[in-house]
Design an enzyme around this catalytic site. Structure first.
Site, short mmCIF file in Angstrom:
data_model
loop_
_atom_site.label_atom_id
_atom_site.label_comp_id
_atom_site.label_asym_id
_atom_site.label_seq_id
_atom_site.Cartn_x
_atom_site.Cartn_y
_atom_site.Cartn_z
N VAL A 91 0.83 -1.21 0.00
CA VAL A 91 0.00 0.00 0.00
C VAL A 91 0.87 1.26 0.00
CG1 VAL A 91 -1.78 1.28 1.26
CG2 VAL A 91 -1.91 -1.20 1.12
N CYS A 92 1.97 1.21 0.75
CA CYS A 92 2.87 2.38 0.80
C CYS A 92 3.48 2.66 -0.57
CB CYS A 92 3.96 2.15 1.83
SG CYS A 92 3.37 1.92 3.51
N SER A 93 3.98 1.62 -1.22
CA SER A 93 4.59 1.82 -2.54
C SER A 93 3.53 2.28 -3.54
CB SER A 93 5.30 0.55 -3.02
OG SER A 93 4.41 -0.54 -3.08
#
Length: 197
Positions: A91-93
């Site tokens: 999700v962060c990437s």
């Protein structure tokens, strides 16, 4: 006898004071930050996000070239702070990729992607992904997480940053903020972009 009573009273006062400090310490040690979830389980941040309408706090973070970056480096621009635990998670990437796409069409705007990842990892990710429209910044040696209330206080990700977005206008005021309620959820990209249009 009187001196013995005075000594006993002095000890009582001492131990009552000590007990008071202990109880106060316990209450101060309780988590008072924002409750969010990680996989549905409640965790907390160390504080709350700065409120909309307030002046943004200055910060010092580390760029991928290991130099210090401060808010002054982006003065006079809209600044979108995309804050997250680690670029090495899905999700962060994805949030970095999405803001990278959006930033290409934004005028007078800088997107800062902020995590506790080492600058080397941030640089490697951007190189591998062709990320060129955002600025990667690391909180690995500063106090940004505590200052902005986004450092995770408990749970398996304790010490990392929670998922949040803050938008600052060119005058240095916060015009939008979102503490994402579930760490595994993406931020509201459209609302963040709308705050600068």
């Amino acid at each position: 006898m009187t001196s013995i009573k005075k000594s006993i009273n002095a000890y009582k006062i001492f131990f009552l004071g000590l007990a008071g400090l202990f109880i106060t310490g316990i209450s101060l040690g309780q988590t008072t930050g924002t409750a969010v979830t990680l996989g549905g389980k409640t965790i907390h941040t160390v504080g709350t996000l700065p409120a909309v309408g307030t002046p943004v706090k200055n910060f010092t973070l580390t760029g991928v070239d290991l130099t210090d970056k401060t808010l002054a480096d982006y003065k006079g621009k809209y600044v979108i702070m995309n804050i997250f635990p680690s670029v090495n998670t899905g999700v962060c990437s994805k949030s970095v990729r999405k803001f990278n796409e959006d930033a290409a069409g934004l005028k007078n705007t800088t997107v800062l992607c902020i995590s506790k990842d080492l600058p080397f990892a941030q640089k490697a990710f951007c190189g591998a992904e062709g990320i060129k429209n955002v600025v990667m910044l690391s909180d690995f040696r500063t106090d940004f997480g505590n200052s902005y209330g986004v450092q995770i206080a408990d749970g398996p990700m304790k010490g990392l940053l929670s998922r949040a977005v803050i938008v600052v206008n060119p005058e240095g005021k916060i015009v939008y903020e979102q503490q994402v309620p579930e760490i595994g959820q993406e931020p509201d990209y459209a609302a963040a972009i709308a705050a600068i249009k």
